[in-house]
Design a protein around this motif. Structure first.
Motif, PDB file in Angstrom:
ATOM      1  N   VAL A 190       6.338  -8.522  -7.060  1.00 14.18           N
ATOM      2  CA  VAL A 190       4.827  -8.018  -7.313  1.00 14.18           C
ATOM      3  C   VAL A 190       4.640  -6.733  -7.100  1.00 14.18           C
ATOM      4  CG1 VAL A 190       4.300 -10.812  -6.167  1.00 14.18           C
ATOM      5  CG2 VAL A 190       4.281  -9.092  -5.076  1.00 14.18           C
ATOM      6  N   THR A 191       5.251  -6.167  -6.997  1.00 10.47           N
ATOM      7  CA  THR A 191       4.573  -4.671  -7.276  1.00 10.47           C
ATOM      8  C   THR A 191       4.343  -4.103  -8.578  1.00 10.47           C
ATOM      9  OG1 THR A 191       7.310  -4.031  -7.204  1.00 10.47           O
ATOM     10  CG2 THR A 191       5.355  -3.911  -4.818  1.00 10.47           C
ATOM     11  N   PRO A 192       3.523  -3.252  -8.748  1.00 11.65           N
ATOM     12  CA  PRO A 192       3.843  -2.877 -10.352  1.00 11.65           C
ATOM     13  C   PRO A 192       4.588  -2.140 -10.494  1.00 11.65           C
ATOM     14  CG  PRO A 192       2.834  -0.973  -8.830  1.00 11.65           C
ATOM     15  CD  PRO A 192       2.490  -2.761  -7.373  1.00 11.65           C
ATOM     16  N   GLN A 193       5.785  -2.052 -10.055  1.00 15.25           N
ATOM     17  CA  GLN A 193       7.613  -1.216 -10.099  1.00 15.25           C
ATOM     18  C   GLN A 193       8.035  -2.367 -11.370  1.00 15.25           C
ATOM     19  OE1 GLN A 193       5.519  -0.066  -7.591  1.00 15.25           O
ATOM     20  NE2 GLN A 193       7.168   1.146  -6.073  1.00 15.25           N
ATOM     21  N   THR A 240       0.776  -0.847   0.473  1.00 13.06           N
ATOM     22  CA  THR A 240       0.263   0.058  -0.223  1.00 13.06           C
ATOM     23  C   THR A 240       0.557   0.979   0.084  1.00 13.06           C
ATOM     24  OG1 THR A 240      -0.464   0.324   2.676  1.00 13.06           O
ATOM     25  CG2 THR A 240      -1.898  -1.188   0.928  1.00 13.06           C
ATOM     26  N   ASN A 241       0.313   1.975  -0.206  1.00 19.54           N
ATOM     27  CA  ASN A 241       1.096   3.527  -0.289  1.00 19.54           C
ATOM     28  C   ASN A 241       2.355   3.831  -1.819  1.00 19.54           C
ATOM     29  OD1 ASN A 241      -0.388   4.715   1.855  1.00 19.54           O
ATOM     30  ND2 ASN A 241       0.754   4.098   3.490  1.00 19.54           N
ATOM     31  N   GLU A 242       1.586   2.606  -2.708  1.00 25.04           N
ATOM     32  CA  GLU A 242       2.504   3.188  -3.733  1.00 25.04           C
ATOM     33  C   GLU A 242       3.895   2.727  -3.271  1.00 25.04           C
ATOM     34  OE1 GLU A 242      -0.808   5.069  -6.601  1.00 25.04           O
ATOM     35  OE2 GLU A 242       1.004   6.492  -6.079  1.00 25.04           O
ATOM     36  N   ARG A 243       4.655   2.414  -2.022  1.00 27.18           N
ATOM     37  CA  ARG A 243       5.947   2.285  -2.044  1.00 27.18           C
ATOM     38  C   ARG A 243       6.978   2.153  -2.720  1.00 27.18           C
ATOM     39  NH1 ARG A 243       5.797   5.675   2.222  1.00 27.18           N
ATOM     40  NH2 ARG A 243       4.025   4.526   4.210  1.00 27.18           N
TER      41      ARG A 243
END
Lengths: 412, 464, 180
Positions: B446-449, B17-20
């Motif tokens: 698994v993050t979008p980055q 969460t919070n686009e880390r």
């Protein structure tokens, strides 16, 4: 005041452990114990298909073939063709005097554990006398007449049933298959062996024994005085041990033919294997070069058999059709406790037949059945002496006609 | 080509969460290792280590004096020790499920909890393994359970479920350790690249095997990870089935049932998730990992707990029904005795904690309230201990009533068990300090980055 | 240790995003280089194809391990309970694949797991504790949040200027020389 007792439960709970009948019932159905009571009476015992063969059976077949082919014995001998030991205990003769228990204790160096340990359920007796109280299921008279009996209205004179129980040496021993280290295995003469020096003490064998005849050495009962069993060896100046002179006297008590077990090891009745082996050795010496190695009937007397004043215990060679034990096994009263588990126990029991005295004031009541049988009837909702009392009879076409042959004297 | 924008209704809650950013993830997880340990950690470590001392103390008393210092008797030859063994092994199963089974099911949310859960598994199996070792009468011969040559020239007996246990639990511990280690290698490399010099750099460098993040290595690594997950899945299912065989293969009414393997496995996953939640809910707050172990993660764990708890409840009902319907009077009386006999209080604890407690998780409000989830997870563990207790206590009343008796534990039984909790917590606290609590590389993955086809992963409009 | 007397290990390009790295990898692959690699903090989806790599061989090690485990388990039990020292236990047969199954199954998994891990280590040539890249200061971020591409100087097609130009066309954050 606490009493140290080994028999902690009073009732047989309607289970067909001790099977009893009154004399009239016995005359009507002499084989009531094996064919009318218990789950084992509901199915035949020689079912044709098996998932696997007992090593005894597969060996017998192969040994026979080899014998026919070249007349030699097949080694290693898995099943002896000379001796197969068995025992019967006649519940009719047994009075519950406990002489057998004392004799077994002396013969087999069974340790004394003391009151405290007995209260905790750790008595070491290999042979025990199970004692059950029973009472009529419904109250026979008084203000509660006809009601199911309860704690409040237990009779003053319940019936007592006793049964000596030791290791029954099952052919399909449940204890053997769960020991992880092969400390309990079967020998070629039908004995279930307990190998003390291999036992690691996982106690799974005792859990799996349906008869719960196995005893575990929880402490160093022989090494320590009974009041220092719980002492830690690291907390005292020296290891707690019996004084040397006491130790030396205790040695004189022991039977030199039997080992003394250390703590952490399981033990149980061995059919007095030391006496069996002694008799076999003596017989072999007598036989010399000849083949006459079979021990004659009556030579091997287990300690319990020796002590019994009522000659309730019979022990001998099942392979000999004329031995006392073979005849006893053929007795119609013969049954196997928990036989439905197909443990194929070598020790079987002869059911008890009560003969109530017509002069006694409670005669009418006891005429129906022994109270344990009444409890069995209530728990299992079947009357073993009722119209369809014969179950599991392989020759089903004979029906009731077969029994009339047995009921020679007296009738219904 | 860039991934098209997802319609608003189908947007999944992000796993981080919070686009880390990626470096935020690295920093957040590594800071606990790199900074000096906080005061609460020291206090917790000293407390749990002192409790853990009970284990060697009472074990040496047990081995020196005899099994009689426990409450065992005829017929109850297995008591608290085996209950504790099954309890701890069961707890371990959640870690392997999260690591292996959820991986095969492509559940990306497992990535922030799998490291701590697998650590929990390894420590739980260590606590569990103590009991079968020490409960034997002659511990110094316990090595006879292994197929090693010995002076008696005799081998173990392989029909016994205890032997199957030896192989199953050893395999489970070893494979869990290998799987956990495999997952750790890239993260140890991350730590290696951040610590300054000295023993830390040497140790992390040694255990990270010189990992560089090379894709040629990642290729083999991913295949190995997949295969280990594929091996661990049947492993976790088989281990607790084999533990259940300790009971199911015996003759006793109440033990000799075929429902035991699936019932035990479901129960193990249930209790394991309970323990994972008990550990992770405080951990995420104290170590400031709420953006990695999010509310969504806790919710999903609650759902698994609910599912497995319901399976366990079904198993209870089915056992009772078959005991009645099956016609064996011994079996039926055993079950009636469980509910209404001398141990009725244990049965009540078991049913209320295992059947009723997880049902709260149907309600989203309860699933997302961390305090409620924490309390319920503790009840789950209590209930599952009682379930194993009720099962082992079947010994006290079996076929022949003359043998019936009543088992009470002694203080040695109880304090040894308490000691294992101290041992478990000590190991877990040490794990928190020295190893990355969260699988850094997996979470990043698994993050979008990390997605080369996503805007945040660098994908541009129209380009391939 | 003068800079110019050290041998060149290769050229290292650093990227910000996985997409950039993947495009760069495709370009290097298409230009026929063989001794090169990419480095990332996590495995990137599709990178194997971008590099032209074939399927991993770890599975073979797993299979050999598992196969050995299963048959050695069965064989051990047959040897111990039927051949070497048969004992009558509970009236059960001396050997059966059914009662032997749990132990053989666990050994399958155990040796399969060892095969997997050792196979992976072997195929990756790990542990390799001395690596020129690990001495390179900016490479530390390969395990953090940056993406790298290395072309080794020992590659047949390596040429300091041509290769450098090729790398620059992939728009990296920077290009550095890595010394041995």
């Amino acid at each position: 005041m606490e009493i140290a007792c080994t028999q902690d439960h009073g009732s047989m709970e309607g289970r067909p452990i001790i099977r009893e009948a009154n004399i009239q019932q016995f005359r009507k159905h002499p084989d009531f114990a094996a064919s009318s009571m218990g789950i084992d009476s509901h199915f035949p015992h020689d079912l044709p298909s098996k998932v696997y063969n007992h090593p005894y059976e597969s060996y017998e077949k192969k040994a026979e073939e080899k014998q026919k082919k070249d007349g030699t014995t097949l080694y290693p001998i898995i099943k002896s063709s000379v001796h197969q030991w068995a025992m019967t205990i006649d519940l009719n003769a047994c009075t519950g005097c406990n002489a057998c228990v004392v004799s077994c204790q002396s013969e087999n160096n069974i340790p004394i554990v003391g009151k405290d340990q007995v209260r905790r359920g750790r008595e070491m007796h290999w042979l025990r006398i199970d004692r059950y109280f029973s009472a009529p299921v419904t109250v026979p008279e008084g203000s509660d007449k006809g009601k199911i009996r309860s704690e409040k209205n237990l009779p003053a004179d319940p019936q007592v049933s006793v049964q000596p129980m030791a290791c029954v040496h099952c052919e399909n021993a449940p204890c053997e298959s769960v020991c992880p280290v092969n400390a309990t295995v079967h020998d070629e003469e039908g004995l279930n062996l307990m190998v003390y020096n291999r036992c690691v003490g996982t106690r799974y064998c005792s859990n799996n024994c349906p008869y719960k005849v196995r005893r575990f050495n929880f402490f160093d009962y022989n090494l320590r005085p009974l009041d220092s069993l719980y002492d830690s060896p690291v907390m005292l100046d020296k290891l707690p041990r019996r004084p040397t002179d006491e130790f030396e006297i205790a040695k004189l008590v022991r039977n030199p033919d039997v080992s003394v077990r250390m703590r952490g090891v399981m033990e149980k009745c061995t059919y007095c294997i030391q006496r069996i082996e002694g008799a076999k050795i003596a017989q072999k010496i007598k036989a010399g070069a000849s083949d006459a190695v079979e021990v004659p009937d009556g030579v091997v007397r287990t300690a319990c058999l020796d002590a019994c004043p009522a000659e309730a215990i019979t022990f001998g060679n099942k392979l000999d059709p004329n031995s006392a034990v073979s005849k006893s096994i053929k007795n119609p009263r013969n049954y196997s406790v928990l036989g439905y588990l197909e443990t194929r126990a070598r020790t079987t029991y002869l059911a008890r037949v009560r003969n109530p005295n017509p002069e006694m004031p409670d005669y009418q009541e006891s005429l129906k059945s022994p109270y344990t049988t009444q409890e069995y009837f209530k728990t299992n909702a079947e009357d073993p002496f009722g119209h369809h009392g014969h179950h599991g009879d392989n020759h089903s076409d004979h029906g009731h006609g077969a029994d009339d042959n047995h009921a020679k004297e007296g009738s219904h | 080509m860039q991934v098209p924008e997802t319609p608003k209704d189908l947007v999944r809650t992000p796993l981080v969460t919070n686009e880390r950013s990626l470096s935020w993830i690295t920093n957040q997880v590594a800071q606990f290792i790199e900074n000096k340990p906080p005061m609460w950690w020291w206090i917790a470590l000293i407390f749990s280590a002192s409790v853990a001392v009970l284990v060697p103390y009472y074990i040496s008393y047990l081995i020196g004096t005899g099994v009689g210092v426990w409450g065992l008797q005829n017929p109850v030859m297995w008591g608290w020790a085996i209950v504790n063994f099954v309890f701890w092994i069961g707890i371990g199963h959640a870690g392997t499920l999260i690591s292996a089974i959820l991986f095969l099911l492509n559940q990306k949310w497992r990535t922030s909890i799998n490291r701590a859960a697998e650590a929990m598994t390894i420590f739980a199996v260590m606590c569990a393994g103590i009991f079968p070792l020490i409960h034997v009468g002659r511990v110094w011969f316990a090595w006879w359970l292994f197929p090693l040559p010995n002076a008696n020239q005799i081998w173990p007996q392989f029909r016994s479920p205890l032997l199957w246990d030896v192989f199953a639990v050893s395999t489970y511990f070893t494979v869990s350790l290998l799987f956990w280690y495999t997952g750790l290698v890239p993260d140890l490399a991350t730590i290696r690249d951040r610590v300054k010099s000295g023993l830390a750099k040497f140790s992390y460098g040694l255990f990270s095997l010189g990992w560089t993040g090379s894709n040629r290595h990642w290729r083999n690594y991913e295949k190995a990870y997949l295969l280990l997950a594929g091996l661990s899945t049947p492993l976790v299912l088989s281990v607790h089935s084999i533990v259940s065989f300790d009971f199911a293969v015996s003759q006793l009414p109440g033990w000799h049932t075929t429902i035991f393997p699936p019932y035990f496995v479901a129960g193990a996953i249930f209790s394991g998730f309970g323990m994972v939640m008990t550990l992770l809910i405080p951990l995420r707050t104290i170590c400031k990992l709420e953006d990695l172990i999010t509310v969504k993660h806790v919710e999903l764990m609650c759902k698994v707990t609910l599912a497995t708890g319901t399976m366990v409840g079904y198993a209870y009902a089915m056992e009772f029904f078959i005991a009645y319907y099956g016609g064996n009077p011994y079996e039926l009386e055993t079950f009636i005795n469980r509910a209404m006999g001398p141990y009725w209080w244990a049965y009540l604890a078991m049913v209320s904690c295992n059947v009723i407690t997880p049902q709260f998780f149907w309600v989203k409000k309860f699933r997302t309230d961390m305090r409620i989830v924490f309390i319920l997870s503790i009840f789950v563990n209590i209930g599952m201990w009682f379930e194993r207790f009720v099962i082992v206590m079947t010994l006290h009343r079996d076929f022949i009533p003359a043998n019936w008796d009543y088992y009470t534990p002694t203080k040695v039984d109880v304090l040894t068990f308490v000691g294992t909790f101290g041992m478990f917590m000590t190991l877990f606290l040490l794990f928190m300090k020295f190893l990355p609590m969260i699988a850094i590389s997996e979470v990043k993955g698994v993050t979008p980055q990390a997605n080369p086809h996503h805007k945040l992963g660098g994908a541009k409009e129209g380009k391939h | 240790m003068a800079q110019d007397s050290q041998k060149l290990h290769g050229l290292l390009a650093q990227f910000d995003t996985p997409a950039d790295l993947m495009h760069a990898a495709e370009m290097i692959r298409d230009h026929g280089y063989s001794r090169w690699d990419v480095f990332s903090p996590f495995p990137i989806h599709g990178m194997d194809d971008a590099m032209g790599l074939k399927n991993s061989k770890v599975g073979w090690f797993t299979f050999i391990g598992g196969f050995t485990g299963f048959f050695s388990g069965m064989g051990m039990i047959w040897y111990m309970n039927e051949f070497n020292y048969p004992l009558i236990v509970g009236g059960k047969p001396f050997f059966s694949p059914i009662f032997s199954f749990p132990v053989a199954y666990e050994l399958t998994i155990l040796l399969g797991a060892f095969g997997t891990l050792l196979g992976m280590a072997f195929l990756n040539r790990l542990p390799r504790l001395h690596n020129p890249l690990l001495k390179h200061s900016s490479f530390k971020r390969a395990t953090d949040d940056q993406f790298f591409l290395l072309i080794e100087a020992s590659d047949a097609k390596f040429d300091s200027s041509v290769t450098r130009q090729l790398l620059e066309s992939t728009h990296p954050v920077k290009i550095e020389e890595v010394q041995e």
